[in-house]
Design a protein around this motif. Structure first.
Motif, PDB file in Angstrom:
ATOM      1  N   MET A  46     -19.266  43.533  -2.020  1.00 20.18           N
ATOM      2  CA  MET A  46     -17.454  43.717  -2.414  1.00 20.18           C
ATOM      3  C   MET A  46     -17.102  43.769  -3.373  1.00 20.18           C
ATOM      4  SD  MET A  46     -14.866  43.733  -0.406  1.00 20.18           S
ATOM      5  CE  MET A  46     -12.919  43.353  -0.743  1.00 20.18           C
ATOM      6  N   PRO A  50     -17.482  48.654  -2.228  1.00 23.24           N
ATOM      7  CA  PRO A  50     -16.006  47.654  -0.421  1.00 23.24           C
ATOM      8  C   PRO A  50     -16.370  48.722   0.744  1.00 23.24           C
ATOM      9  CG  PRO A  50     -14.702  48.399  -2.569  1.00 23.24           C
ATOM     10  CD  PRO A  50     -16.135  48.527  -3.148  1.00 23.24           C
ATOM     11  N   GLY A  51     -16.398  48.076   1.466  1.00 22.87           N
ATOM     12  CA  GLY A  51     -16.637  49.240   3.090  1.00 22.87           C
ATOM     13  C   GLY A  51     -17.649  49.661   3.177  1.00 22.87           C
ATOM     14  N   GLY A 443     -19.201  54.505   7.861  1.00 17.93           N
ATOM     15  CA  GLY A 443     -19.006  54.446   9.104  1.00 17.93           C
ATOM     16  C   GLY A 443     -20.219  55.663   9.459  1.00 17.93           C
ATOM     17  N   ARG A 457     -10.536  52.948  -3.022  1.00 14.83           N
ATOM     18  CA  ARG A 457     -10.949  51.167  -2.157  1.00 14.83           C
ATOM     19  C   ARG A 457     -10.836  50.101  -3.687  1.00 14.83           C
ATOM     20  NH1 ARG A 457     -15.808  52.457   2.029  1.00 14.83           N
ATOM     21  NH2 ARG A 457     -14.733  54.575   2.120  1.00 14.83           N
ATOM     22  N   ILE A 458     -11.447  50.685  -4.884  1.00 16.59           N
ATOM     23  CA  ILE A 458     -11.319  49.247  -5.084  1.00 16.59           C
ATOM     24  C   ILE A 458      -9.807  49.176  -6.161  1.00 16.59           C
ATOM     25  CG2 ILE A 458     -12.287  48.257  -7.673  1.00 16.59           C
ATOM     26  CD1 ILE A 458     -15.091  50.005  -6.335  1.00 16.59           C
ATOM     27  N   MET A 460      -7.055  50.278  -5.412  1.00 15.52           N
ATOM     28  CA  MET A 460      -6.242  49.751  -4.186  1.00 15.52           C
ATOM     29  C   MET A 460      -6.046  47.931  -4.101  1.00 15.52           C
ATOM     30  SD  MET A 460      -5.203  51.774  -0.676  1.00 15.52           S
ATOM     31  CE  MET A 460      -6.963  52.042  -0.675  1.00 15.52           C
ATOM     32  N   ALA A 461      -7.793  47.613  -4.459  1.00 16.50           N
ATOM     33  CA  ALA A 461      -7.986  46.303  -3.649  1.00 16.50           C
ATOM     34  C   ALA A 461      -7.130  45.293  -5.302  1.00 16.50           C
ATOM     35  CB  ALA A 461      -9.186  45.667  -3.768  1.00 16.50           C
ATOM     36  N   MET A 486       2.028  47.307   0.242  1.00 15.39           N
ATOM     37  CA  MET A 486       0.732  47.215   0.812  1.00 15.39           C
ATOM     38  C   MET A 486      -0.073  46.524  -0.083  1.00 15.39           C
ATOM     39  SD  MET A 486      -1.374  48.619   4.312  1.00 15.39           S
ATOM     40  CE  MET A 486      -2.383  47.617   5.098  1.00 15.39           C
ATOM     41  N   GLY A 487       0.200  44.824  -0.238  1.00 16.30           N
ATOM     42  CA  GLY A 487      -1.256  44.218  -0.420  1.00 16.30           C
ATOM     43  C   GLY A 487      -0.344  42.980  -1.948  1.00 16.30           C
TER      44      GLY A 487
ATOM     45  N   ASN B 456      -4.109  42.097   3.080  1.00 21.96           N
ATOM     46  CA  ASN B 456      -4.432  43.753   2.969  1.00 21.96           C
ATOM     47  C   ASN B 456      -4.849  44.026   1.655  1.00 21.96           C
ATOM     48  OD1 ASN B 456      -2.147  43.356   5.585  1.00 21.96           O
ATOM     49  ND2 ASN B 456      -0.245  43.319   4.331  1.00 21.96           N
ATOM     50  N   MET B 460      -7.241  47.146   2.973  1.00 24.41           N
ATOM     51  CA  MET B 460      -7.670  48.329   2.085  1.00 24.41           C
ATOM     52  C   MET B 460      -8.694  48.979   1.601  1.00 24.41           C
ATOM     53  SD  MET B 460      -3.638  49.020   1.027  1.00 24.41           S
ATOM     54  CE  MET B 460      -3.615  47.348  -0.173  1.00 24.41           C
ATOM     55  N   ALA B 461      -9.628  47.338   1.067  1.00 24.17           N
ATOM     56  CA  ALA B 461     -11.004  48.098   0.438  1.00 24.17           C
ATOM     57  C   ALA B 461     -11.520  48.131   1.170  1.00 24.17           C
ATOM     58  CB  ALA B 461     -11.036  46.523  -0.815  1.00 24.17           C
ATOM     59  N   LEU B 462     -11.420  47.718   2.486  1.00 21.41           N
ATOM     60  CA  LEU B 462     -13.084  47.527   3.254  1.00 21.41           C
ATOM     61  C   LEU B 462     -12.869  49.093   4.419  1.00 21.41           C
ATOM     62  CD1 LEU B 462     -13.184  44.194   4.034  1.00 21.41           C
ATOM     63  CD2 LEU B 462     -14.404  45.279   2.844  1.00 21.41           C
ATOM     64  N   GLY B 464      -9.581  51.424   3.522  1.00 23.40           N
ATOM     65  CA  GLY B 464      -9.371  52.652   3.522  1.00 23.40           C
ATOM     66  C   GLY B 464      -8.681  52.612   3.817  1.00 23.40           C
ATOM     67  N   LEU B 465      -6.986  53.654   3.940  1.00 24.52           N
ATOM     68  CA  LEU B 465      -6.069  53.509   4.187  1.00 24.52           C
ATOM     69  C   LEU B 465      -5.040  55.362   4.608  1.00 24.52           C
ATOM     70  CD1 LEU B 465      -3.283  51.819   4.144  1.00 24.52           C
ATOM     71  CD2 LEU B 465      -2.252  52.512   1.668  1.00 24.52           C
ATOM     72  N   MET B 467      -1.763  57.305   5.013  1.00 26.29           N
ATOM     73  CA  MET B 467      -0.205  56.692   5.328  1.00 26.29           C
ATOM     74  C   MET B 467      -0.451  57.879   6.426  1.00 26.29           C
ATOM     75  SD  MET B 467       0.443  55.678   1.974  1.00 26.29           S
ATOM     76  CE  MET B 467      -2.003  56.915   2.445  1.00 26.29           C
ATOM     77  N   LYS B 542     -15.131  55.013  11.234  1.00 28.57           N
ATOM     78  CA  LYS B 542     -14.100  54.126  10.567  1.00 28.57           C
ATOM     79  C   LYS B 542     -12.595  53.935  11.211  1.00 28.57           C
ATOM     80  CE  LYS B 542     -14.411  53.041   5.895  1.00 28.57           C
ATOM     81  NZ  LYS B 542     -15.418  51.850   5.348  1.00 28.57           N
ATOM     82  N   GLU B 545      -6.889  51.191   7.716  1.00 31.63           N
ATOM     83  CA  GLU B 545      -5.579  50.290   7.301  1.00 31.63           C
ATOM     84  C   GLU B 545      -4.352  52.111   7.728  1.00 31.63           C
ATOM     85  OE1 GLU B 545      -5.169  47.328   7.755  1.00 31.63           O
ATOM     86  OE2 GLU B 545      -7.064  47.630   7.957  1.00 31.63           O
ATOM     87  N   ILE B 547      -0.334  53.151   7.471  1.00 31.91           N
ATOM     88  CA  ILE B 547       1.301  52.864   7.160  1.00 31.91           C
ATOM     89  C   ILE B 547       1.845  53.796   8.069  1.00 31.91           C
ATOM     90  CG2 ILE B 547       2.630  52.325   6.047  1.00 31.91           C
ATOM     91  CD1 ILE B 547       0.696  51.066   3.609  1.00 31.91           C
TER      92      ILE B 547
END
Lengths: 554, 554
Positions: A46, A50-51, A443, A457-458, A460-461, A486-487, B456, B460-462, B464-465, B467, B542, B545, B547
């Motif tokens: 992580m 992450p992911g 994936g 990703r990092i 955003m986290a 978000m977050g 959340n 997003m980290a695991l 992705g996002l 929109m 994958k 997330e 939005i």
């Protein structure tokens, strides 16, 4: 002086533990014929990935020279030596060479990825020799924590390489061939140019213990247990599984294997004939009907993996089985650095259930599969090479291993991923630096480590995300900007909703912004970003990631 | 039978290491007068709390009963005992009690948060007694890894509590009071109802070693060093800093403290008189002019913290100072589980520089500040309480500690955060379960651990996002849907741009969707989400997330 040269180039595993991939070449400079030894993975975390599902070596350099590549050798079936084969073979498409058990595992990976399994060639142990391009290759049996591990001999007109992937010196390995000192001494007698050698345990100062030494303490532990006994280890450590199962049998317990990886490994080891005398096992359904004092479970998940059997059992009932007060759970394994949290979570969950956990803090019920410092010195003395290049290990391990070599008066060099070294001179000589890196299996896609995907990703986290949506018509805002977060916390210092505060400030901005700004996506976005960050800092003391979408109506 | 009762309620630190917060109460049921012992933090990690700055105990229960609370006692100045005081005092607003050095650190926290420093009361060691509500409190000196640590005696008509926060048995602690066996035996003679006692090191099977035992090996190591010597330890371990600095001085080296936390701790320890005889230090500017063989740096960052001095030096020049081949870096500290990665990163970076690193794999240059298993047994025997309630530790530690108590024939119970226990009976009795949890300091805001904000971020980290932005006019799409992706690969299996593939599929959907769907935000969003996830699974394997922002033009 010959115009041919012998080269060595690690593309993974040197400067890290895991992801082994080593290229050897022989021939005229820049036109060497190549062979790849091992093609392993490393695992994401992580903190930095992450992911991500898996991490592979970046073989760009080798793929560009695919026409020079004559084969891929797999030394043993651990994931950090064979795990990338299925993912990357399609980009190399050359024959694979392995011994029988390893070949079986390689075949499973080929089948998963739809590669032609006839490309996997099974090679018997030395004295059998297989010619791979200019390399006469021999698979020399050695002890490790998985059956049929091999040290590779690669003979070329430019010299002999001995590539010792993961190994230990074990004269009683329970399953598979014992370490044969005479054999290695004979190989040394034949003359060795370069020994490339496992470094992972170089800092351990005592000689390694034998797998066979575990039977007594484990049997005693199981015999003394009152309730159900559950033990975990690496699924591929079939010798340990045998020791554990025999201990269960001796204590009058039925043995049940839980976890697909473990069942598969045992079946493959039995079918290839490397595992003999393993006690009969029962299914989970049968186990549920047996009194717990007559039961022993061998389960996957020694590293705390969330979906493996150990973790499932720590969360409650799994396949009809459940731990209870007075049961015993044995970690017959070491926790790999980075996995501590997951393992401790499981131990504490069992503690809450009243289960007695025996973990790896005592070294009584586990031995390592790697050669310790003194074992490496002993191995060096048997092989007596002209030079030693430490491989498989973090930089500190390679450096320490090189120190041991230097102290023994043997030429050495710390070589990390991407350093090409010529072995055909008197001493190792770095001749080129090539790009080496990592590729992420994410994936269904492979992405480059430097693509920025994971970095986003990092971010955003760590920082959370704000999206701003603005509709513009005729260079004027149509309605108010719309903000989604978000977050991030809903409210900040002012106790007002964060998104609304941002919307208010953004409305002010777009209303006041001149047509010049409104007409320019770049300027408009910059302004919006600035205001979002400013409000966020004032309200919640953070600078979030910001995405701005401007929709212009024609 | 009295209607008054004596209660104990951990709100942090029991079932975990860190975040200590313990409530004691005395009085009629439900109307007890309360005192809080310690108010510490624990630290976030990327796995479970990305982006979070600090973790505090959730004091909701106590805040609701603020009118019953008479005071806060701080046993010592470690962050996991005092770190939340600044963040949470504003919600409690009662006097704070501490010894001088601890009070000084508490005062700094009050100043940072603008709280009235006159609320901090400095109390001298036993025999001085301070009355806090119904509690007669005494601060009893004990050895630990920070000066002026105290065991608390809380005397009430319902019995005596001895609260042993972090401690060790050390008769030569270098700085501060040595462990006084006679003193603790005398306290035992006076009669003790309940001992609440540190459990963190219960699994260590040998008696702890004294801080004083480190002087010789450290001095020898520093004396033998050729280049610059750099050593790191916890900034608050001023005894260790003194041992290190004295070793430097003896080897003819000037000593320089790098890192604000360390400079502050040493200054506070000197100013309160607890640290005497610390060698004169020089500044980083002065150090840059001194030959490296005459220099010793004491630096922050023993846990691999990215912004501390150790990590800075591992990345290159820091404040004009730089490590070079032949220098020595000493970790005079243990790596706390979870920090391994960061520490190893630093060690490997130094290895690449050619620096010799001495880490905690040898236990020669570090001793723990906590009582080991045999030390706890010795302490139990001195105090001779009616009951022992293990505190400060993961569940497995509390359970093991309770086993030791039970084996000694003393009543005991495993009590974790939120369990209220009555101490005024014959044996400990759990009388209530209250909500206990965690609060995150996130930038300028405190957010509840269950608010979903951090969940959340992890998603997003695991995953992705994606929109999606759609403008709707008169229940029909105005233009095409607009897609932005973050933390996902640009292209998938089809090699087409992922966002464009989604936009195409979404256009098809919105064009075909009837007015009924287009008029219903819920249905429209559901449809969009479904299509985005479906394309994502097909293209990249994958489920991101999603939005969805629907803008309706009037």
């Amino acid at each position: 002086m010959s115009s041919e040269r012998l080269i060595y180039l690690p593309l993974g595993g040197s400067g890290e533990v895991g992801m082994n991939a080593y290229v050897y070449g022989y021939g005229p400079e820049g036109a060497e014929r190549l062979v790849l030894v091992d093609l392993g993975v490393t695992f994401p975390d992580m903190d930095s990935t992450p992911g991500v599902d898996l991490i592979l070596p970046d073989l760009t350099w080798l793929i560009e020279r695919r026409d020079q590549l004559d084969g891929i050798i797999i030394t043993h079936a651990h994931e950090d030596h064979v795990g990338a084969l299925g993912h990357l073979w399609g980009k190399l498409r050359v024959p694979v060479y392995a011994r029988q058990f390893t070949g079986r595992i390689a075949r499973l990976k080929f089948e998963e990825h739809g590669h032609p399994v006839d490309q996997i060639n099974i090679v018997a142990a030395r004295p059998e020799t297989v010619q791979i391009g200019p390399f006469k290759a021999q698979f020399v049996p050695i002890s490790h924590s998985i059956p049929e591990t091999s040290v590779m001999i690669l003979d070329t007109p430019g010299g002999r390489v001995v590539h010792a992937a993961d190994f230990k010196i074990d004269t009683d390995p329970v399953v598979g061939e014992a370490f044969d000192e005479d054999l290695y001494s004979a190989i040394g007698d034949e003359g060795v140019t370069a020994l490339i050698c496992d470094s992972t345990n170089v800092f351990v100062r005592h000689p390694g213990r034998s797998e066979g030494s575990l039977a007594e303490p484990i049997t005693e532990l199981v015999r003394g247990a009152k309730g159900m006994v559950v033990a975990t280890t690496f699924a591929s450590n079939v010798a340990r599984l045998k020791t554990l199962a025999m201990a269960g049998q001796e204590a009058g317990r039925s043995v049940c294997l839980l976890g697909r990886a473990m069942q598969r490994m045992v079946r493959n080891a039995q079918e290839t004939g490397v595992l003999k005398g393993f006690p009969a096992t029962i299914s989970a359904e049968e186990a549920a009907d047996i009194p717990r004092e007559n039961l022993m479970l061998l389960v996957t998940g020694s590293q705390g993996e969330r979906r493996a059997a150990s973790a499932q059992l720590s969360r409650g009932r799994y396949l009809g089985l459940e731990l209870k007060p007075g049961d015993l759970f044995l970690f017959s394994s070491k926790t790999i650095p980075g996995n501590e949290r997951g393992v401790l979570q499981i131990i504490n969950a069992f503690s809450e259930m009243g289960v007695d956990v025996v973990d790896d803090s005592t070294t009584k019920y586990h031995v390592s599969g790697h050669a310790n410092g003194p074992d490496l010195e002993r191995f060096h003395a048997l092989i007596r090479p002209d030079m030693i290049l430490p491989n498989h290990g973090e930089h500190r391990m390679l450096r320490q291993h090189a120190k041991l070599a230097a102290e023994a008066g043997i030429a050495t060099e710390v070589v990390t991923n991407g350093m090409m070294v010529e072995l055909s001179g008197e001493t190792p000589r770095v001749v080129e630096y090539v790009d080496a890196g990592r590729v992420y299996v994410d994936g269904a896609v492979q992405i480059g480590a430097l693509d920025g995907v994971v970095r986003n990703r990092i971010r955003m986290a760590l920082n959370g995300l704000v999206m701003v949506n603005l509709i513009v018509e005729d260079n004027a805002p149509l309605g108010d900007p719309w903000v989604e977060v978000m977050g991030l916390p809903d409210t900040g210092r002012s106790k007002a909703a964060l998104a609304e505060t941002m919307e208010d400030e953004l409305s002010d901005f777009t209303e006041r912004a001149g047509r010049k700004v409104m007409a320019d996506d770049g300027k408009l976005e910059d302004g919006i970003r600035r205001i979002v960050r400013q409000v966020a800092m004032e309200e919640i003391g953070k600078k979030p990631e910001v995405i701005v979408v401007i929709s212009r109506l024609a």
